[in-house]
Motif scaffolding. Structure first.
Motif, PDB file in Angstrom:
ATOM      1  N   MET A  12       0.850  -1.173   0.000  1.00 44.45           N
ATOM      2  CA  MET A  12       0.000   0.000   0.000  1.00 44.45           C
ATOM      3  C   MET A  12       0.894   1.234   0.000  1.00 44.45           C
ATOM      4  SD  MET A  12      -2.611   1.345   2.976  1.00 44.45           S
ATOM      5  CE  MET A  12      -3.924   0.207   2.627  1.00 44.45           C
ATOM      6  N   LYS A  13       0.775   2.046  -1.022  1.00 41.43           N
ATOM      7  CA  LYS A  13       1.517   3.299  -1.077  1.00 41.43           C
ATOM      8  C   LYS A  13       0.981   4.234  -0.009  1.00 41.43           C
ATOM      9  CE  LYS A  13       4.226   3.969  -4.823  1.00 41.43           C
ATOM     10  NZ  LYS A  13       5.608   4.282  -4.626  1.00 41.43           N
ATOM     11  N   SER A  14       1.863   4.928   0.628  1.00 43.37           N
ATOM     12  CA  SER A  14       1.425   5.904   1.617  1.00 43.37           C
ATOM     13  C   SER A  14       2.241   7.174   1.485  1.00 43.37           C
ATOM     14  CB  SER A  14       1.565   5.349   3.029  1.00 43.37           C
ATOM     15  OG  SER A  14       2.899   5.437   3.469  1.00 43.37           O
ATOM     16  N   ARG A  15       1.733   8.204   2.101  1.00 41.70           N
ATOM     17  CA  ARG A  15       2.449   9.475   2.150  1.00 41.70           C
ATOM     18  C   ARG A  15       3.096   9.647   3.528  1.00 41.70           C
ATOM     19  NH1 ARG A  15      -0.695  13.987   1.731  1.00 41.70           N
ATOM     20  NH2 ARG A  15       1.192  15.068   1.175  1.00 41.70           N
ATOM     21  N   LEU A  16       3.171   8.570   4.263  1.00 41.57           N
ATOM     22  CA  LEU A  16       3.618   8.624   5.646  1.00 41.57           C
ATOM     23  C   LEU A  16       4.984   9.282   5.808  1.00 41.57           C
ATOM     24  CD1 LEU A  16       3.097   7.900   8.571  1.00 41.57           C
ATOM     25  CD2 LEU A  16       3.922   5.602   8.083  1.00 41.57           C
ATOM     26  N   LYS A  17       5.954   8.843   5.053  1.00 39.86           N
ATOM     27  CA  LYS A  17       7.315   9.380   5.202  1.00 39.86           C
ATOM     28  C   LYS A  17       7.356  10.872   4.871  1.00 39.86           C
ATOM     29  CE  LYS A  17      12.100   8.473   3.962  1.00 39.86           C
ATOM     30  NZ  LYS A  17      13.010   7.547   3.279  1.00 39.86           N
ATOM     31  N   VAL A  18       6.655  11.258   3.815  1.00 38.11           N
ATOM     32  CA  VAL A  18       6.638  12.672   3.410  1.00 38.11           C
ATOM     33  C   VAL A  18       5.967  13.525   4.482  1.00 38.11           C
ATOM     34  CG1 VAL A  18       5.672  14.300   1.720  1.00 38.11           C
ATOM     35  CG2 VAL A  18       6.700  12.149   0.953  1.00 38.11           C
ATOM     36  N   LEU A  47       6.141   0.413   7.531  1.00 36.53           N
ATOM     37  CA  LEU A  47       5.065   1.078   6.780  1.00 36.53           C
ATOM     38  C   LEU A  47       5.653   2.028   5.736  1.00 36.53           C
ATOM     39  CD1 LEU A  47       2.642   1.923   9.713  1.00 36.53           C
ATOM     40  CD2 LEU A  47       2.352   0.137   7.993  1.00 36.53           C
ATOM     41  N   GLU A  48       6.674   2.769   6.137  1.00 35.39           N
ATOM     42  CA  GLU A  48       7.271   3.730   5.201  1.00 35.39           C
ATOM     43  C   GLU A  48       7.966   3.055   4.033  1.00 35.39           C
ATOM     44  OE1 GLU A  48       8.100   7.531   8.167  1.00 35.39           O
ATOM     45  OE2 GLU A  48       9.808   6.478   7.287  1.00 35.39           O
ATOM     46  N   ALA A  69      -4.055   2.691  10.910  1.00 40.18           N
ATOM     47  CA  ALA A  69      -4.205   3.728   9.872  1.00 40.18           C
ATOM     48  C   ALA A  69      -4.958   4.928  10.431  1.00 40.18           C
ATOM     49  CB  ALA A  69      -4.917   3.159   8.654  1.00 40.18           C
ATOM     50  N   PHE A  70      -6.008   4.677  11.213  1.00 44.68           N
ATOM     51  CA  PHE A  70      -6.770   5.782  11.810  1.00 44.68           C
ATOM     52  C   PHE A  70      -5.932   6.514  12.858  1.00 44.68           C
ATOM     53  CE2 PHE A  70     -10.601   3.916   9.951  1.00 44.68           C
ATOM     54  CZ  PHE A  70     -11.278   5.063   9.571  1.00 44.68           C
ATOM     55  N   GLY A  93      -4.904  10.345  12.474  1.00 47.17           N
ATOM     56  CA  GLY A  93      -5.287  11.249  13.553  1.00 47.17           C
ATOM     57  C   GLY A  93      -4.100  12.027  14.090  1.00 47.17           C
ATOM     58  N   ALA A  94      -2.943  11.392  14.159  1.00 43.12           N
ATOM     59  CA  ALA A  94      -1.735  12.077  14.633  1.00 43.12           C
ATOM     60  C   ALA A  94      -1.386  13.242  13.717  1.00 43.12           C
ATOM     61  CB  ALA A  94      -0.570  11.095  14.715  1.00 43.12           C
ATOM     62  N   PHE A  95      -1.659  13.082  12.434  1.00 44.72           N
ATOM     63  CA  PHE A  95      -1.392  14.151  11.470  1.00 44.72           C
ATOM     64  C   PHE A  95      -2.570  15.120  11.340  1.00 44.72           C
ATOM     65  CE2 PHE A  95       1.549  10.856   9.737  1.00 44.72           C
ATOM     66  CZ  PHE A  95       2.726  11.581   9.861  1.00 44.72           C
ATOM     67  N   GLY A  96      -3.698  14.783  11.935  1.00 47.42           N
ATOM     68  CA  GLY A  96      -4.881  15.627  11.807  1.00 47.42           C
ATOM     69  C   GLY A  96      -5.485  15.548  10.418  1.00 47.42           C
ATOM     70  N   LEU A  97      -5.322  14.388   9.789  1.00 50.39           N
ATOM     71  CA  LEU A  97      -5.794  14.203   8.416  1.00 50.39           C
ATOM     72  C   LEU A  97      -6.737  13.006   8.323  1.00 50.39           C
ATOM     73  CD1 LEU A  97      -2.336  14.563   6.614  1.00 50.39           C
ATOM     74  CD2 LEU A  97      -4.160  16.272   6.681  1.00 50.39           C
ATOM     75  N   ALA A  98      -7.456  12.927   7.220  1.00 43.91           N
ATOM     76  CA  ALA A  98      -8.275  11.748   6.930  1.00 43.91           C
ATOM     77  C   ALA A  98      -7.349  10.599   6.539  1.00 43.91           C
ATOM     78  CB  ALA A  98      -9.233  12.040   5.776  1.00 43.91           C
ATOM     79  N   VAL A  99      -7.801   9.386   6.763  1.00 46.45           N
ATOM     80  CA  VAL A  99      -6.996   8.209   6.427  1.00 46.45           C
ATOM     81  C   VAL A  99      -6.572   8.240   4.961  1.00 46.45           C
ATOM     82  CG1 VAL A  99      -7.059   5.695   6.189  1.00 46.45           C
ATOM     83  CG2 VAL A  99      -7.973   6.766   8.234  1.00 46.45           C
ATOM     84  N   GLU A 100      -7.483   8.638   4.085  1.00 43.86           N
ATOM     85  CA  GLU A 100      -7.181   8.657   2.647  1.00 43.86           C
ATOM     86  C   GLU A 100      -6.073   9.648   2.296  1.00 43.86           C
ATOM     87  OE1 GLU A 100     -10.206   9.177   3.924  1.00 43.86           O
ATOM     88  OE2 GLU A 100     -11.294   7.363   3.410  1.00 43.86           O
ATOM     89  N   ALA A 101      -5.865  10.652   3.121  1.00 40.98           N
ATOM     90  CA  ALA A 101      -4.803  11.632   2.863  1.00 40.98           C
ATOM     91  C   ALA A 101      -3.432  11.043   3.182  1.00 40.98           C
ATOM     92  CB  ALA A 101      -5.036  12.894   3.691  1.00 40.98           C
TER      93      ALA A 101
END
Length: 72
Positions: free
Chosen positions: A1-7, A33-34, A45-46, A50-58
């Motif tokens: 699953m691609k994520s934007r986590l590292k960025v 994960l990264e 994922a939630f 939540g830690a980033f204050g974003l929706a899961v899809e973001a």
């Protein structure tokens, strides 16, 4: 699953250790994960979103979404 986590983490200046403590997992889990060696559970994922204050899809974009699709 691609994520934007590292960025996202880098944009905030957070270390993997800081994020891991915030969401309650090991630094190794964040690294996995990264580097896309593991996918997060729905609960994790939630918590990460939540830690980033974003929706899961973001943080974890839907790989099956078509261009122009928007989250409900």
């Amino acid at each position: 699953m691609k994520s934007r986590l590292k960025v996202l983490r880098a944009e905030r200046g957070w270390t993997q250790e800081q994020l891991s403590q915030t969401v309650g997992v090991s630094r190794y889990a964040i690294n996995a994960l990264e580097t896309e060696r593991h996918d997060p559970s729905l609960d994790l994922a939630f918590r990460i979103a939540g830690a980033f204050g974003l929706a899961v899809e973001a943080v974890f974009p839907n790989p099956h979404a078509k261009p122009g699709d928007t989250a409900p």
